[in-house]
Each structure stands twice: as C-alpha cells, then as structure tokens.
Design a protein around this motif. Structure first.
Motif, PDB file in Angstrom:
ATOM      1  N   LEU A   7       0.829  -1.219   0.000  1.00  0.00           N
ATOM      2  CA  LEU A   7       0.000   0.000   0.000  1.00  0.00           C
ATOM      3  C   LEU A   7       0.856   1.259   0.000  1.00  0.00           C
ATOM      4  N   ILE A   8       1.975   1.218   0.756  1.00  0.00           N
ATOM      5  CA  ILE A   8       2.884   2.379   0.753  1.00  0.00           C
ATOM      6  C   ILE A   8       3.457   2.566  -0.658  1.00  0.00           C
ATOM      7  N   ALA A   9       3.832   1.452  -1.290  1.00  0.00           N
ATOM      8  CA  ALA A   9       4.346   1.524  -2.671  1.00  0.00           C
ATOM      9  C   ALA A   9       3.285   2.108  -3.604  1.00  0.00           C
ATOM     10  N   ALA A  10       2.030   1.720  -3.373  1.00  0.00           N
ATOM     11  CA  ALA A  10       0.942   2.238  -4.217  1.00  0.00           C
ATOM     12  C   ALA A  10       0.793   3.754  -4.031  1.00  0.00           C
ATOM     13  N   VAL A  11       0.884   4.204  -2.765  1.00  0.00           N
ATOM     14  CA  VAL A  11       0.750   5.648  -2.487  1.00  0.00           C
ATOM     15  C   VAL A  11       1.871   6.407  -3.186  1.00  0.00           C
ATOM     16  N   VAL A  12       3.102   5.914  -3.020  1.00  0.00           N
ATOM     17  CA  VAL A  12       4.267   6.613  -3.595  1.00  0.00           C
ATOM     18  C   VAL A  12       4.161   6.659  -5.114  1.00  0.00           C
ATOM     19  N   LEU A  55       1.720   0.803 -12.266  1.00  0.00           N
ATOM     20  CA  LEU A  55       2.427   0.170 -11.146  1.00  0.00           C
ATOM     21  C   LEU A  55       1.617   0.307  -9.854  1.00  0.00           C
ATOM     22  N   SER A  56       1.021   1.467  -9.654  1.00  0.00           N
ATOM     23  CA  SER A  56       0.237   1.664  -8.422  1.00  0.00           C
ATOM     24  C   SER A  56      -0.972   0.729  -8.401  1.00  0.00           C
ATOM     25  N   ALA A  57      -1.572   0.518  -9.583  1.00  0.00           N
ATOM     26  CA  ALA A  57      -2.711  -0.411  -9.646  1.00  0.00           C
ATOM     27  C   ALA A  57      -2.253  -1.829  -9.290  1.00  0.00           C
ATOM     28  N   VAL A  58      -1.080  -2.207  -9.789  1.00  0.00           N
ATOM     29  CA  VAL A  58      -0.541  -3.544  -9.486  1.00  0.00           C
ATOM     30  C   VAL A  58      -0.281  -3.680  -7.986  1.00  0.00           C
ATOM     31  N   CYS A  59       0.277  -2.618  -7.392  1.00  0.00           N
ATOM     32  CA  CYS A  59       0.555  -2.648  -5.936  1.00  0.00           C
ATOM     33  C   CYS A  59      -0.753  -2.808  -5.150  1.00  0.00           C
ATOM     34  N   CYS A  60      -1.789  -2.088  -5.563  1.00  0.00           N
ATOM     35  CA  CYS A  60      -3.091  -2.201  -4.870  1.00  0.00           C
ATOM     36  C   CYS A  60      -3.614  -3.635  -4.990  1.00  0.00           C
ATOM     37  N   LEU A  61      -3.480  -4.204  -6.182  1.00  0.00           N
ATOM     38  CA  LEU A  61      -3.971  -5.578  -6.394  1.00  0.00           C
ATOM     39  C   LEU A  61      -3.168  -6.589  -5.577  1.00  0.00           C
ATOM     40  N   ALA A  62      -1.873  -6.290  -5.397  1.00  0.00           N
ATOM     41  CA  ALA A  62      -1.042  -7.195  -4.591  1.00  0.00           C
ATOM     42  C   ALA A  62      -1.423  -7.112  -3.117  1.00  0.00           C
ATOM     43  N   ALA A  63      -1.925  -5.963  -2.694  1.00  0.00           N
ATOM     44  CA  ALA A  63      -2.235  -5.770  -1.271  1.00  0.00           C
ATOM     45  C   ALA A  63      -3.599  -6.313  -0.879  1.00  0.00           C
ATOM     46  N   ASP A  64      -4.580  -6.199  -1.792  1.00  0.00           N
ATOM     47  CA  ASP A  64      -5.967  -6.471  -1.396  1.00  0.00           C
ATOM     48  C   ASP A  64      -6.709  -7.329  -2.410  1.00  0.00           C
ATOM     49  N   HIS A  65      -7.879  -7.793  -1.971  1.00  0.00           N
ATOM     50  CA  HIS A  65      -8.853  -8.447  -2.844  1.00  0.00           C
ATOM     51  C   HIS A  65      -9.170  -7.471  -4.000  1.00  0.00           C
ATOM     52  N   PRO A  66      -9.328  -7.966  -5.246  1.00  0.00           N
ATOM     53  CA  PRO A  66      -9.519  -7.037  -6.376  1.00  0.00           C
ATOM     54  C   PRO A  66     -10.634  -6.010  -6.166  1.00  0.00           C
ATOM     55  N   SER A  67     -11.752  -6.418  -5.542  1.00  0.00           N
ATOM     56  CA  SER A  67     -12.855  -5.472  -5.358  1.00  0.00           C
ATOM     57  C   SER A  67     -12.408  -4.309  -4.456  1.00  0.00           C
ATOM     58  N   MET A  68     -11.630  -4.643  -3.437  1.00  0.00           N
ATOM     59  CA  MET A  68     -11.141  -3.615  -2.514  1.00  0.00           C
ATOM     60  C   MET A  68     -10.047  -2.782  -3.191  1.00  0.00           C
ATOM     61  N   ALA A  69      -9.175  -3.474  -3.928  1.00  0.00           N
ATOM     62  CA  ALA A  69      -8.037  -2.798  -4.577  1.00  0.00           C
ATOM     63  C   ALA A  69      -8.530  -1.723  -5.547  1.00  0.00           C
ATOM     64  N   ALA A  70      -9.622  -2.012  -6.248  1.00  0.00           N
ATOM     65  CA  ALA A  70     -10.160  -1.042  -7.218  1.00  0.00           C
ATOM     66  C   ALA A  70     -10.558   0.249  -6.498  1.00  0.00           C
ATOM     67  N   LEU A  71     -11.200   0.095  -5.341  1.00  0.00           N
ATOM     68  CA  LEU A  71     -11.628   1.285  -4.595  1.00  0.00           C
ATOM     69  C   LEU A  71     -10.429   2.060  -4.058  1.00  0.00           C
ATOM     70  N   VAL A  72      -9.455   1.314  -3.510  1.00  0.00           N
ATOM     71  CA  VAL A  72      -8.262   1.980  -2.962  1.00  0.00           C
ATOM     72  C   VAL A  72      -7.566   2.773  -4.062  1.00  0.00           C
ATOM     73  N   TRP A  73      -7.416   2.165  -5.225  1.00  0.00           N
ATOM     74  CA  TRP A  73      -6.702   2.798  -6.331  1.00  0.00           C
ATOM     75  C   TRP A  73      -7.409   4.081  -6.786  1.00  0.00           C
ATOM     76  N   ILE A  74      -8.714   3.997  -6.953  1.00  0.00           N
ATOM     77  CA  ILE A  74      -9.474   5.180  -7.408  1.00  0.00           C
ATOM     78  C   ILE A  74      -9.367   6.319  -6.377  1.00  0.00           C
ATOM     79  N   MET A  75      -9.474   5.949  -5.108  1.00  0.00           N
ATOM     80  CA  MET A  75      -9.391   6.987  -4.079  1.00  0.00           C
ATOM     81  C   MET A  75      -7.981   7.557  -3.964  1.00  0.00           C
TER      82      MET A  75
END
Lengths: 107, 568
Positions: A7-12, A55-75
């Motif tokens: 998630l930190i990698a996704a934020v960065v 890359l950030s989308a990939v990091c989100c997908l690596a961290a969470d379930h895809p349904s959750m990762a999609a929301l994290v990424w958009i936000m």
C-alpha cells in the motif's frame, strides 16, 4: 505487514505519477521551473506517469482483494491529484525532486 | 434563452446545485463522519471503551441474554396503535425470532428479537405483527448495557446523512434521494461546463481573487473525486431504490408478497410457518463451528457477522449464520442455515449470481463494513472533498453576484451567504456542540440523549440566526463576518470537547495514544484538534483579509471570464 508495504508503494507511485502528469502542462512546468527557458519533455513525463499509474494499480492488487483494490486505487488517484495541486499552489519547487533536468525539453 | 448548450448546462448546474447543495453538504459531511460512527460512539459512551470482540458463544453468553430480553416500551407503544384491543403483558409474550449483529469495529453487540402477539391488526393488510425488543450487550461478560445513552455516531450522525432525521412520511429519505439525483445531474453538467477537465486536476491559485480561487477549488475538488462523488450518489439511490424510492414489492406486488415468501421457503427449504410442535434447541455453538469449517473449506475463513433464528422453540425453527464481510467490499454473506432442533445443515447458500454480486458490491462500497483503515480514511477524504466542492460552489455563487445585487438593492446574495454559513461552519458547530454536551451533561441524567439532540438543533439554529444577523455587509458587496466569528466558535468548541473528554473520563491523548492505546477515542480527539487548528487558521486569514482594502479585480483573460460566466 507485507500488505502495508504494497500500500505504501501504491501511495508513492500514485503520487509520482500524478506529479509527472501535472508537469506535462506548460503552466505547471513554469510554476516549478520559473526561470527555465525550455518546456517539459511531455513524451517522457507522460510515459512515466502512465507507467507508475499502472504500477500503483498492481501494488493495490497485490495488497488487497480485487474489489477492494479497485476502490483503494481510485481513491488514491484523488488524494494524489489533490496533493499535487496543493504542492503546486504552495510549494511548487518541491516537485523538482521528482523532475531532474533531463526531463526538460531542450527547446 | 441561452447562447449555447454549455451556458444552459451552466444554469442547470448553478441553480440545482444551489437549491439542493444545502442538503448535499449535510450528506457529505455527516456521511464522512459516519465512516467512523462506531468510534464516535465509543467517544460518546465511555462505558463501552473496550476492544472489539468477535461474536461470543451463543450457548454460554447470548442464550441467557435472550432469555431475559423483553419487548421494548417504545415498540410496545407503536404496535399498540396498529392492533385491536390491548397488548398482553410484555412478560408473557413469547420470543419468536432473534438476531445478533456485530462488526470488526464493535466492542458491543447489538441484539434483538420479535415477540409474538395474539392481537388482530386494525388494517387487514398490516401483516407480520410483532413487538420488537432490542439491547446492547457486552460480549465479554454477557452484561446488558444501558441503551438509554444515545449512540451519537451510529444513531445520530449516520442517519442524518440519509434521512436528515425527518421521519414524517419518510420525507428525509425523499429529500436526500432527490439531492443524490441532482448531484448526478450536477456532475454531468459540471463536466460539460469544464472543457479543460484534466488541466483542472492540478490547478488551484489561492493568491488570486476569491472568485477565481474558489472556482479553482470548486473545480479541483469536483474533478479529482469525480468517481467518488458519482459512485456515492449512485449507490445511495441503489440502496434505497427497492425499499423507498421504487417500493414495488410493498405496493404493486404486495398481493403476491405472501405467495412469494411461501415459494421462497419451498425453494430454500427454510420453513415459512411454525409446525405447532415444540422442539428443543441444539447447540448453536456447534452450528457456528460447522459454518466456520465450511467457509474455511471454500478458502474464505472468517468470523460470524450476523446470527438469526426464526420460529424459536418450534420443530420448524432454523438458525441462519452469516459470515462477516470484513475482508471484502460485500457485506455479510455466505449464509449457512441449520435445523435448530438437530443442528443439521438445511441449506448452504450457493455463490452469488453476477447480478447479485454487482448489487452486493455497490451496496458494500457505500456502507463500507470492511476492515481496511486506509480505505476508510480515503472515504473521509472523499466526503470532505465533496463538502468543500459544494461550499466553494456557494462562495462562487455569492461572489459572482454580490456586487450586482448590492447595486440593485437585492438581498439574494445575502440570503444565500447566510444559508452557506449555516450549512458550512454552522453545521460543524452543531455536531461539535453535541459532543461537548455529551461530555458536560451527567451520564445518569434522565433523557440525556434527548438533551444532546436539543443542543444539536439549538446550536445549529443559533448559528443560522447569527449568520443572518451578521449578513448585512453582503448586501453591500462585502464579506459576512459570521464566517470568521463562527470559525472562532468552532475552534473553541472543538478544543473544549477534547478537554472535557479528558476531565470527565481521564482519557487524555497521551494515554489513548501511548500508555493505554485506544485509537477510537484518540482518533476522535485528534480530529477535533485538527478541526480547531483549521478553524483558527481560517478565522485568522479571514480576519487579515477583512482589514485589507478590497479592490474588485477584473478577470485578465477572456477564457477566465468565459468560464466564470458559465455559472451565471
């Protein structure tokens, strides 16, 4: 713990991506490099922006379930865009940290 | 009427946004608070400041609690209005069904049930007559906690964002529904107005004239969180569509309701009616263990989020156990149903269809029961961006017109400005005043929750009166000093709430952050301090601006004028 790392990698990477996208615009480039004669190398900046966005989308997908990762990424996109907008309005020179001189178009 | 399609969309955007913007401010702000409603509950009810627990043992902890559960006096009174003759003594009413519900954020457990009554309804169409009972339980001890304390987060701030506490004929739900629809229209028209959508992703120029800088902030907050705004408006409508906005099953299809229930019971094997034969209850803990084993087998181990039992004490009684959806967007699910008298599995719900999965996702993303703290904070951020977008819309409206209105002697800008102050600083003052009242009023005060609600409405009403009283400078094209004054009040109240929490409970920030960490209370205190700091900063800036000589500035570029005029 590994999830937090992803998630930190996704934020960065989202922040970097949005920073580079912003610098593609001449008006924002002038805010960051007021004395610079040339403009931004938009091809390189857009390439980096898109790459790190992916890359950030990939990091989100690596961290969470895809349904959750999609929301994290958009936000995260919203947070990153807002952060870059605030940096440009208050401390534009900080964006030089992500933009070495060879990112400029020699123009 | 308009020179271009874009201008006409600007008119729609401005006027619909203004009229329903006041409601949308409430939805966004209290929606953002609702993300942490359980944490606000912990702050407001110090007796419940302990760690969240999974669903406790039914056989050892919950069964004795349900044995003691009684019909709630409030529901007794409400049901009495609907039936012929007097209701029987509540102690003699048999418990017909029960539920227990918890989430990963709940230290307390919400339980309830339906008690059977022999009375006939006054309205023959009024079926499923029961009296309800409910309670809040400490799951570690099984002790019933006082339910008289108002859960400010989950029972006041949370409902405020979807029904405005206007329950008469469900008026609040309808107003919020119209506001959500208008938000969707405002988003579409906003996109049409702003041709340079992506450039506005990063453009905020606070050093420019207030008209330009507020337009920048309005654009940037609207554009960066566009997916958030769209999804939340849309899913809000989806959530209430079938129950409130398009209640087909309660209206057109009502005659088929009973038949549908029977067919559904035949399909699922879950009995619709009691058999009339008494039967004992097998171990519910064993059923929970079996449900957990089956979830783990499906590669989705988890805890129980919801437990339901129907036809209690009858041969047809069954127990439904649902998995808590803490690790995904969807809510509770993967239900497994057991025969209550033997513990044998009657039915294991199959994987959801595509349509049901989409519905679950849309509902779940709005109701956010998941255990993902980062995403929860991102939601707060999105909600506050929505509030900022609307607040800057109000400022834009006033700034654009106040000079013209002053010249014409119109009070239009003045009225809008007073309303804007009331729904921006006034609303936050009302919320924080409620927290201050919660800490100042004695815990054992009779009707304490009612007093807290009174303080909330009075604080908001006074904020409106103050904003209206101080708004005369707006009619002379100047700034309303109420913005600055209410910001100072907000700062003071926010700090007072933190101090009063410390004084009345001993839970100061050093304790809740470091020595005896309790994030729910620390988070609320830190948010209050952040609110106070922002309010102070705003008040100081407004104070500094008020002393400056204000010179009206003309927009430099034609593009600037064009864009601002699009809001006319």
């Amino acid at each position: 713990m590994i999830e937090a790392g992803w998630l930190i990698a996704a934020v960065v990477s989202t922040m970097l991506s949005m920073g580079w996208f912003a610098l593609c615009y001449q008006s924002h480039w002038k805010q960051v490099f007021p004395g610079h004669a040339g403009g931004p190398n938009t091809f390189l900046l857009k390439l980096l922006g898109r790459g790190f966005l992916l890359l950030s989308a990939v990091c989100c997908l690596a961290a969470d379930h895809p349904s959750m990762a999609a929301l994290v990424w958009i936000m995260l996109l919203a947070v990153a865009a807002m952060t870059v907008a605030m940096l440009l309005s208050r401390r534009p020179q900080w964006l030089r940290l992500i933009c070495p001189s060879f990112f400029a178009d020699k123009g | 009427m308009f020179n271009s399609f874009r201008m006409s969309m600007g008119w729609v955007h401005t006027w619909l946004g203004l009229v329903l913007g006041f409601v949308l401010m409430i939805c966004f702000f209290f929606g953002a608070l609702s993300v942490f409603d359980r944490e606000i509950d912990r702050w407001a009810i110090p007796d419940t400041r302990f760690e969240p627990q999974p669903m406790p043992s039914f056989d050892e902890v919950l069964k004795p609690v349900f044995d003691e559960l009684k019909p709630h006096p409030t529901d007794m009174a409400a049901t009495q209005q609907r039936v012929i003759g007097d209701l029987p003594d509540p102690d003699t009413m048999p418990l017909k069904s029960l539920y227990a519900y918890t989430t990963h954020r709940d230290p307390v457990l919400r339980i309830g049930g339906e008690f059977g009554i022999p009375n006939e309804p006054k309205d023959p169409a009024d079926d499923h007559l029961h009296v309800h009972g409910w309670a809040t339980v400490n799951p570690t001890t099984g002790e019933t906690l006082s339910d008289s304390a108002l859960k400010i987060g989950s029972d006041w701030f949370y409902p405020m964002h979807f029904n405005l506490h206007l329950r008469w004929n469900m008026l609040g739900y309808w107003i919020v529904g119209v506001a959500a629809l208008v938000l969707l229209a405002a988003l579409v028209t906003g996109v049409i107005i702003h041709r340079k959508l992506f450039r506005e992703f990063f453009t905020f120029r606070p050093w420019k004239h207030v008209l330009r800088s507020s337009l920048d902030l309005h654009n940037v907050t609207g554009v960066v969180a566009l997916p958030f705004h769209f999804f939340f408006a849309f899913t809000a409508l989806v959530i209430f569509a079938t129950n409130i906005y398009l209640p087909l099953s309660h209206t057109t299809l009502k005659p088929l309701h009973e038949q549908h229930e029977k067919l559904e019971a035949e399909r699922t094997g879950l009995p619709h009616e009691e058999s009339g034969e008494a039967a004992p209850l097998a171990s519910v803990d064993a059923m929970v263990a079996e449900a957990k084993r089956r979830w783990a087998e499906r590669d989705m181990p988890g805890e129980v989020g919801y437990l339901f039992m129907d036809h209690i004490g009858d041969e047809n009684s069954y127990v439904s156990i649902y998995r808590a959806g803490s690790d995904r967007v969807a809510l509770v699910g993967e239900g497994i149903h057991f025969k209550a008298s033997t513990g044998e599995v009657i039915r294991e719900e199959p994987p959801r269809s595509v349509v049901a999965s989409i519905d679950e996702f849309l509902t779940g993303l709005h109701l956010q029961h998941f255990e993902h703290w980062m995403l929860r904070w991102l939601y707060v951020f999105g909600g506050l961006l929505g509030a900022i977008c609307i607040a800057t819309g109000f400022i834009l409206f006033v700034e654009k017109r106040k000079a013209r209105h002053a010249k014409a002697g119109s009070q239009g800008s003045r009225i809008v400005d007073a309303m804007a102050v009331t729904t921006v600083t006034g609303m936050v003052i009302a919320a924080v005043s409620m927290l201050v009242a919660n800490r100042i009023l004695p815990a054992d005060l009779a009707g304490k929750g009612q007093w807290e609600q009174t303080v909330f409405w009075w604080a908001w009403g006074l904020a409106f009166l103050h904003a209206a009283w101080r708004s005369s400078p707006v009619a002379k094209a100047r700034v309303n000093p109420a913005w600055r004054e209410q910001s100072w009040v907000l700062a003071a109240l926010s700090l007072l709430a933190v101090v009063m929490n410390w004084v009345t409970t001993g839970d100061h920030l050093i304790k809740t952050l470091f020595t005896d960490t309790y994030w729910a209370v620390a988070g609320v205190d830190l948010s209050l301090i952040a609110t106070a700091l922002i309010a102070m900063l705003v008040a100081r800036k407004l104070g500094a601006k008020a002393t400056e000589t204000v010179k009206p500035k003309r927009g430099k570029s034609a593009q600037h004028n064009k864009q601002v005029n699009a809001y006319d």
